[in-house]
Design an enzyme around this catalytic site. Structure first.
Site, PDB file in Angstrom:
ATOM      1  N   ARG A  95      34.510  26.423  35.458  1.00  0.00           N
ATOM      2  CA  ARG A  95      35.897  26.898  35.280  1.00  0.00           C
ATOM      3  C   ARG A  95      36.579  25.857  34.409  1.00  0.00           C
ATOM      4  O   ARG A  95      36.689  24.689  34.797  1.00  0.00           O
ATOM      5  CB  ARG A  95      36.586  27.027  36.642  1.00  0.00           C
ATOM      6  N   HIS A 100      37.636  36.168  32.339  1.00  0.00           N
ATOM      7  CA  HIS A 100      37.267  35.903  33.739  1.00  0.00           C
ATOM      8  C   HIS A 100      36.209  36.953  34.129  1.00  0.00           C
ATOM      9  O   HIS A 100      36.479  37.871  34.885  1.00  0.00           O
ATOM     10  CB  HIS A 100      38.523  36.005  34.616  1.00  0.00           C
ATOM     11  N   GLN A 110      35.471  37.925  37.801  1.00  0.00           N
ATOM     12  CA  GLN A 110      36.517  38.742  38.426  1.00  0.00           C
ATOM     13  C   GLN A 110      36.334  40.213  38.068  1.00  0.00           C
ATOM     14  O   GLN A 110      36.417  41.086  38.931  1.00  0.00           O
ATOM     15  CB  GLN A 110      37.899  38.257  37.946  1.00  0.00           C
ATOM     16  N   ASP A 152      48.606  40.517  37.346  1.00  0.00           N
ATOM     17  CA  ASP A 152      48.167  39.139  37.601  1.00  0.00           C
ATOM     18  C   ASP A 152      49.416  38.269  37.480  1.00  0.00           C
ATOM     19  O   ASP A 152      50.472  38.720  37.015  1.00  0.00           O
ATOM     20  CB  ASP A 152      47.096  38.759  36.559  1.00  0.00           C
ATOM     21  N   CYS A 201      43.848  40.040  41.137  1.00  0.00           N
ATOM     22  CA  CYS A 201      42.744  39.089  41.341  1.00  0.00           C
ATOM     23  C   CYS A 201      43.088  38.018  42.370  1.00  0.00           C
ATOM     24  O   CYS A 201      42.191  37.382  42.906  1.00  0.00           O
ATOM     25  CB  CYS A 201      42.356  38.454  40.012  1.00  0.00           C
ATOM     26  N   ARG A 207      34.095  39.640  45.215  1.00  0.00           N
ATOM     27  CA  ARG A 207      33.666  38.502  44.402  1.00  0.00           C
ATOM     28  C   ARG A 207      32.324  37.995  44.917  1.00  0.00           C
ATOM     29  O   ARG A 207      31.421  37.670  44.153  1.00  0.00           O
ATOM     30  CB  ARG A 207      34.708  37.361  44.454  1.00  0.00           C
TER      31      ARG A 207
END
Ligand code: CP
Ligand code: NVA
Length: 305
Positions: A103, A130, A133, A221, A261, A289
């Protein structure tokens, strides 16, 4: 040759479908308490430049459940925090582990790492995409709708990394993605054109209501992603009118689902009423996830070596 997952478009439509099916099987095996330790002896290095709850826990638990092991590595505590070059860190880390999840702030950090790594590299979120996700989100949409082709997804808010992954995924899922973002916060042109060039259905509109009209999925988001904190005040102002409220949800299909998310900021991009409503599937999405990433780990780390 090693396989990476840096962009969701590193997967073909067929590979994506296989991966989602495998995620479903792994989810069922877990529910039945059946052992599925297919990654025994494998180690995954997880390098984090930014905070995480879901990504960190789901990868670590996922590796454990697959019989392997995960190492949590805060970038600040590694020598990269003191200036060791990514290309050296990548070559050294690859000698110890079977795969690396990173990340990072800059997408290029992940592509550079992958260039020098001899083991698979997974993007655990960058400023651009991402992919982990969106894998979980596709699994969630399939569970709730049964399919993705022709599903209308309305993205309301920032044209950020997660939004980019939805846009790119339109090309391999057949989802029709309609984005409503304020001026200055639209998804990048090159992301939209890449998705369209590969057959994705993407529309950009300016009004949240227009995006949400008859949508099957409404998704948003945070307005202030990690790394954007200095712009917080300007962003809160720019995104006024882009909250997902119950009134906005009324414009979507009657059986529309709400996705996020997480982490969520109630009262900003979504109201408490919407995220706590029966239309909200955010906790199924967060759980997925785990299952989607386990399928990914089996695919990337599951070979010999
Ligand atoms: N959705 C997501 O990636 O959450 P974390 O930042 O908690 O990992
Ligand atoms: N867009 C958000 C996603 C967090 C999971 C961020 O980058 O901070």
């Amino acid at each position: 040759m090693k396989k990476d997952l840096i962009s969701i478009l590193d997967l073909s439509e067929t590979e994506l479908n296989e991966l989602i099916a495998e995620a479903g099987r792994l989810k069922e095996q877990r529910r039945r308490n059946q052992s599925h330790k297919v990654l025994e002896g494998k180690n995954l290095a997880m390098i984090f430049e930014k905070s995480s709850t879901r990504t960190r826990i789901s990868f670590e638990v996922g590796m454990n459940e697959l019989g392997g092991n995960a190492l949590f590595l805060n970038a600040e505590d590694l020598q990269i925090g003191r200036g060791e070059e990514i290309r050296d860190t990548a070559r050294v880390t690859s000698r110890y582990v079977s795969g690396v999840m990173i990340r990072a702030y800059r997408h290029e950090t992940i592509t550079d790492f992958a260039r020098y790594s001899s083991v698979p590299v997974i993007n655990g979120l960058s400023d651009r995409e991402h992919p982990c996700q969106i894998l979980a989100d596709i699994l969630t949409i399939k569970e709730h709708r049964g399919y993705t082709r022709g599903v209308k997804v309305a993205w309301v808010g920032d044209g950020d990394n997660v939004c980019n992954s939805f846009i790119l995924a339109s090309a391999i899922t057949g989802m029709e993605v309609v984005v409503a973002s304020p001026a200055g916060y639209l998804p990048p042109e090159d992301i939209v054109s890449e998705a369209r060039a590969r057959g994705g259905g993407v529309q950009i509109v300016s009004e949240p209501k227009e995006a949400v009209m008859e949508a099957d999925v409404v998704v948003t988001d945070t307005w202030v992603s990690m790394g954007d904190e200095a712009e917080r005040e300007a962003r809160l102002k720019a995104f006024r009118g882009f909250s997902v409220t119950a009134e906005l949800m009324d414009h979507a299909a009657d059986d529309a689902i709400f996705m996020h998310c997480l982490p969520a900021h109630r009262g900003e991009e979504v109201t408490d009423e919407v995220i706590e409503s029966s239309q909200s599937v955010v906790f199924d999405e967060a759980e997925n996830r785990l299952h989607a990433q386990k399928a990914l780990l089996v695919r990337l780390l599951g070979g010999e070596g």
